[in-house]
Design a protein around this motif. Sequence first.
Motif, PDB file in Angstrom:
ATOM      1  N   LYS A  87       0.485   0.236   5.449  1.00  0.00           N
ATOM      2  CA  LYS A  87       0.867   1.376   4.617  1.00  0.00           C
ATOM      3  C   LYS A  87       2.364   1.653   4.708  1.00  0.00           C
TER       4      LYS A  87
ATOM      5  N   TYR B 258       4.944  10.779  -1.616  1.00  0.00           N
ATOM      6  CA  TYR B 258       4.792  12.218  -1.459  1.00  0.00           C
ATOM      7  C   TYR B 258       6.066  12.912  -1.932  1.00  0.00           C
TER       8      TYR B 258
ATOM      9  N   GLN C  68       2.428   4.705  -0.491  1.00  0.00           N
ATOM     10  CA  GLN C  68       1.974   6.071  -0.721  1.00  0.00           C
ATOM     11  C   GLN C  68       3.200   6.968  -0.904  1.00  0.00           C
TER      12      GLN C  68
ATOM     13  N   ARG D   3       0.842  -1.210   0.000  1.00  0.00           N
ATOM     14  CA  ARG D   3       0.000   0.000   0.000  1.00  0.00           C
ATOM     15  C   ARG D   3       0.875   1.259   0.000  1.00  0.00           C
TER      16      ARG D   3
END
Length: 201
Positions: A153, A24, A22, A20
């Motif tokens: 995550k 940035y 993520q 998962r």
Amino acid sequence: MSLYKIARTIVAIILFPLYRIQVYGKENIPDKGPVIICSNHISNLDPPVVGITSPRDIYFMAKGELFEKKFFGKLLLGIHAFPVKRGMRDRNALRKGLSILEEGNSLGLFPEGTRSKTGKIGKALAGAGFFALRSNAVIVPCAIIGPYKPGKKLIVKYGKPLDFEHYRVNKASPQEAADGIMSEINQIIDNYQNKPDLLDK
């Protein structure tokens, strides 16, 4: 399509949903010109994770023993890895890294030199500082915030490019430069742990 692009696509298909992931701050990586992406090191999966989350193709150092088997060695070269002799000053690897940057490419480094068994930031080796001081590359800190557990995550945060001019003007040592890079990576991790909303800034 190059072997690098094929491998990157396959690995992304597997790892993005598994962990998962993520991402940035990809906009902090310049589209062109030499770039050094410096990340903390918490898992053997860090190089492919940085590779699939960066918008730029990245060259990584890999321990020389991996290149001893002919087929596997060619495979590694095809995915932009190059050998480094661990435990000693490898001049060939240093020259290769500088050459990659001089050609305007991206170099991925893990300043700690080895992965942290505790997940906490370790002390930087001087190598990252050497490349930062000896090149005109943009230095982008990267924090991988785990753990690597399926379904959990995984955060990959690219920070803003570091201002390295004062290190060069003040003739900082490679170790001082490397310590500065690790400090920035640690700051990204601290910001996430204390104020997760800062990731978008």
